[in-house]
Enzyme design. Structure first.
Site, PDB file in Angstrom:
ATOM      1  N   THR A  10     -56.050  34.193  74.964  1.00 63.99           N
ATOM      2  CA  THR A  10     -56.501  34.042  73.575  1.00 63.99           C
ATOM      3  C   THR A  10     -56.058  32.692  73.006  1.00 63.99           C
ATOM      4  O   THR A  10     -56.872  31.923  72.476  1.00 63.99           O
ATOM      5  CB  THR A  10     -55.910  35.183  72.709  1.00 63.99           C
ATOM      6  OG1 THR A  10     -56.294  36.422  73.295  1.00 63.99           O
ATOM      7  CG2 THR A  10     -56.414  35.122  71.291  1.00 63.99           C
ATOM      8  N   VAL A  11     -54.775  32.388  73.126  1.00 61.61           N
ATOM      9  CA  VAL A  11     -54.267  31.145  72.523  1.00 61.61           C
ATOM     10  C   VAL A  11     -54.621  29.934  73.390  1.00 61.61           C
ATOM     11  O   VAL A  11     -55.094  28.906  72.884  1.00 61.61           O
ATOM     12  CB  VAL A  11     -52.738  31.235  72.307  1.00 61.61           C
ATOM     13  CG1 VAL A  11     -52.200  29.921  71.745  1.00 61.61           C
ATOM     14  CG2 VAL A  11     -52.411  32.391  71.375  1.00 61.61           C
ATOM     15  N   LYS A  33     -53.606  32.565  86.652  1.00 60.01           N
ATOM     16  CA  LYS A  33     -53.361  33.323  87.894  1.00 60.01           C
ATOM     17  C   LYS A  33     -54.529  33.168  88.861  1.00 60.01           C
ATOM     18  O   LYS A  33     -54.350  33.078  90.063  1.00 60.01           O
ATOM     19  CB  LYS A  33     -53.157  34.802  87.560  1.00 60.01           C
ATOM     20  CG  LYS A  33     -51.808  35.059  86.942  1.00 60.01           C
ATOM     21  CD  LYS A  33     -51.586  36.563  86.761  1.00 60.01           C
ATOM     22  CE  LYS A  33     -50.506  36.798  85.727  1.00 60.01           C
ATOM     23  NZ  LYS A  33     -50.951  37.509  84.530  1.00 60.01           N
ATOM     24  N   ILE A 119     -48.380  28.855  60.350  1.00 65.65           N
ATOM     25  CA  ILE A 119     -47.516  28.425  59.229  1.00 65.65           C
ATOM     26  C   ILE A 119     -46.482  27.412  59.739  1.00 65.65           C
ATOM     27  O   ILE A 119     -45.808  27.688  60.724  1.00 65.65           O
ATOM     28  CB  ILE A 119     -46.748  29.634  58.637  1.00 65.65           C
ATOM     29  CG1 ILE A 119     -47.713  30.726  58.203  1.00 65.65           C
ATOM     30  CG2 ILE A 119     -45.862  29.202  57.476  1.00 65.65           C
ATOM     31  CD1 ILE A 119     -47.026  32.046  57.869  1.00 65.65           C
ATOM     32  N   GLY A 170     -57.355  40.321  68.423  1.00 67.55           N
ATOM     33  CA  GLY A 170     -56.519  39.317  69.101  1.00 67.55           C
ATOM     34  C   GLY A 170     -55.185  39.081  68.419  1.00 67.55           C
ATOM     35  O   GLY A 170     -54.540  38.064  68.653  1.00 67.55           O
ATOM     36  N   LYS A 188     -38.737  36.741  66.677  1.00 65.52           N
ATOM     37  CA  LYS A 188     -39.029  35.693  65.684  1.00 65.52           C
ATOM     38  C   LYS A 188     -37.865  35.498  64.723  1.00 65.52           C
ATOM     39  O   LYS A 188     -37.574  34.379  64.305  1.00 65.52           O
ATOM     40  CB  LYS A 188     -40.311  36.046  64.926  1.00 65.52           C
ATOM     41  CG  LYS A 188     -41.559  35.930  65.797  1.00 65.52           C
ATOM     42  CD  LYS A 188     -42.753  36.557  65.111  1.00 65.52           C
ATOM     43  CE  LYS A 188     -44.030  36.389  65.914  1.00 65.52           C
ATOM     44  NZ  LYS A 188     -45.113  37.247  65.406  1.00 65.52           N
ATOM     45  N   GLY A 286     -53.281  35.382  65.860  1.00 68.28           N
ATOM     46  CA  GLY A 286     -54.698  35.140  66.113  1.00 68.28           C
ATOM     47  C   GLY A 286     -54.894  33.798  66.815  1.00 68.28           C
ATOM     48  O   GLY A 286     -54.021  32.935  66.804  1.00 68.28           O
TER      49      GLY A 286
HETATM   50  N1  HSE Z   1     -48.454  39.755  68.208  1.00 66.77           N
HETATM   51  C1  HSE Z   1     -48.020  38.740  67.302  1.00 66.77           C
HETATM   52  C2  HSE Z   1     -48.284  39.198  65.874  1.00 66.77           C
HETATM   53  C3  HSE Z   1     -48.757  37.454  67.584  1.00 66.77           C
HETATM   54  O1  HSE Z   1     -49.001  40.184  65.705  1.00 66.77           O
HETATM   55  O2  HSE Z   1     -47.744  38.605  64.942  1.00 66.77           O
HETATM   56  C4  HSE Z   1     -48.242  36.248  66.870  1.00 66.77           C
HETATM   57  O3  HSE Z   1     -46.917  35.969  67.186  1.00 66.77           O
END
Ligand code: HSE
Length: 381
Positions: A10-11, A33, A119, A170, A188, A286
């Site tokens: 995704t990222v 992979k 952010i 996502g 985090k 996202g």
């Molecule tokens: N799974 C994480 C969230 C993705 O929902 O915040 C971003 O770090």
């Protein structure tokens, strides 16, 4: 700048899209992979190709997980390559290792995307601590759980159906357990506290409870009483050089800033010596917000802004017994602890007298073994 992109999910796919038409940054390799046919010769499956190519000056890691990411990143740094990573698990578990290899080798090391998605949170913490001490970092740091709670509050849906939506959009991790159980938030919070306080917290220092047990009946009860439930993280300097750090569902009065945070958005706050309280609001999960933060780090490296891990980190002792709060608790199996704590019945559960996070979390860990549907949330203020 020539980069190698590790991960094309995704990222990674988003980073590739944002870079593909730029002149200043070239994606020389994409490691995954399995080969990616549409990328032709850029697609590689063997990291040593990247390591041995002197033209690659920067490695961008968006594959997630601790291994082999740690091995790849330390290898790349020793080969003189800059690092940009969005990997929260790696940073939370190996903060000292990666920052000390970055210092030792003198390469750039940036990880803005690891906390808060798009952010600019970690770079701002660095700016804040240039002038006075940061006293606290806290906030709503997970887009998936905020999305789930927001939809449950506004539409009265079931937890399971909303989780599936968050995955489809996502926001969720590959294994959403990390989101739901609060482990992603703990990572985090640890990274934020490490940058803010120049420390290196361990997981054992941060008790965590997620939102797995929450029901639509709990949410209906909170709505009725004028509260909104959020998964909230706090790390605060307390007396004697210690830190109070905890992740737990938290009830905010409906009129507060926190209660208003919608969908996959985050609201992350710092309290610093001269600037006071500052909150940063934006999309915390996202493809595009996260890819945006990764590319901003690359542009910073192009401008020779190497990174923000300049201090030597020092351990901080924990103190999760220094403050008390009331909790909403829904449980089936009585215990002596709850017998001594209940102040009154409230909605589908009870409200406790003020207790410390350390007491509540240690009771919860034990009680959840016999009562897996148990749920609790702290009252804010
Ligand atoms: N799974 C994480 C969230 C993705 O929902 O915040 C971003 O770090």
């Amino acid at each position: 700048m020539n980069i190698a992109l590790l991960g094309y999910g995704t990222v990674g796919g988003g980073v590739y899209e944002l870079l593909k038409d730029r002149q200043d940054i070239t994606v020389k390799y994409v490691l995954d992979k399995a080969p990616i046919p549409e990328l032709g010769e850029r697609s590689v499956t063997d990291f040593s190709v990247i390591l041995q190519d002197g033209e690659v000056d920067t490695v961008v890691e968006v594959m997630g997980g601790s291994e082999p990411a740690l091995q790849y990143l330390t290898g790349a740094m020793h080969a003189g390559k800059n690092i940009v990573t969005a990997n929260k698990q790696l940073l939370a578990e190996h903060y000292d290792t990666v920052t000390s290899v970055a210092k030792e080798t003198g390469v750039g090391f940036r990880s803005s995307a690891a906390v808060g998605g798009g952010i600019p949170w970690l770079p701002n913490l660095q700016r804040q601590k240039r002038l006075g001490q940061i006293a606290e970092v806290c906030g709503i740091m997970n887009g998936t759980t905020n999305y789930i709670l927001d939809v449950m509050h506004k539409k009265g849906y079931d937890y399971d159906s909303v989780l599936q939506d968050a995955q489809r959009l996502g926001y969720a991790e590959a294994d959403p357990t990390a989101d739901i159980e609060g482990l992603d938030v703990r990572r985090k919070l640890m990274i934020s506290a490490n940058v803010a306080f120049d420390t290196s917290l361990t997981e054992q220092q941060v008790p965590v409870a997620g939102i797995a047990g929450i029901t639509r009946e709990d949410i209906a009860g909170f709505n009725e009483q004028g509260y909104v439930c959020k998964l909230y993280a706090t790390a605060r300097r307390v007396k004697d050089g210690a830190v109070m750090a905890v992740v737990e569902p938290t009830l905010f009065k409906a009129e507060t800033l926190e209660a208003a945070v919608p969908a996959n958005f985050n609201l992350i706050t710092s309290v610093s010596e001269y600037a006071g309280r500052q909150s940063f609001f934006g999309e915390g999960a996202g493809r595009w917000p996260t890819a945006f933060a990764v590319v901003q780090d690359l542009l910073d490296l192009c401008e020779k802004k190497q990174g923000f891990y300049t201090q030597i980190s020092q351990p901080m002792p924990s103190n999760n017994l220094c403050e008390e709060r009331r909790y909403y608790v829904r449980y089936l199996v009585d215990t002596w602890f709850m017998d001594g704590c209940v102040e009154k019945r409230w909605g589908n559960g009870v409200i406790t007298r003020p207790v410390t996070p350390a007491q509540m979390h240690s009771w919860y860990l034990e009680a959840r073994r016999n009562d897996p549907e148990i749920f609790f949330a702290a009252f804010n203020g």
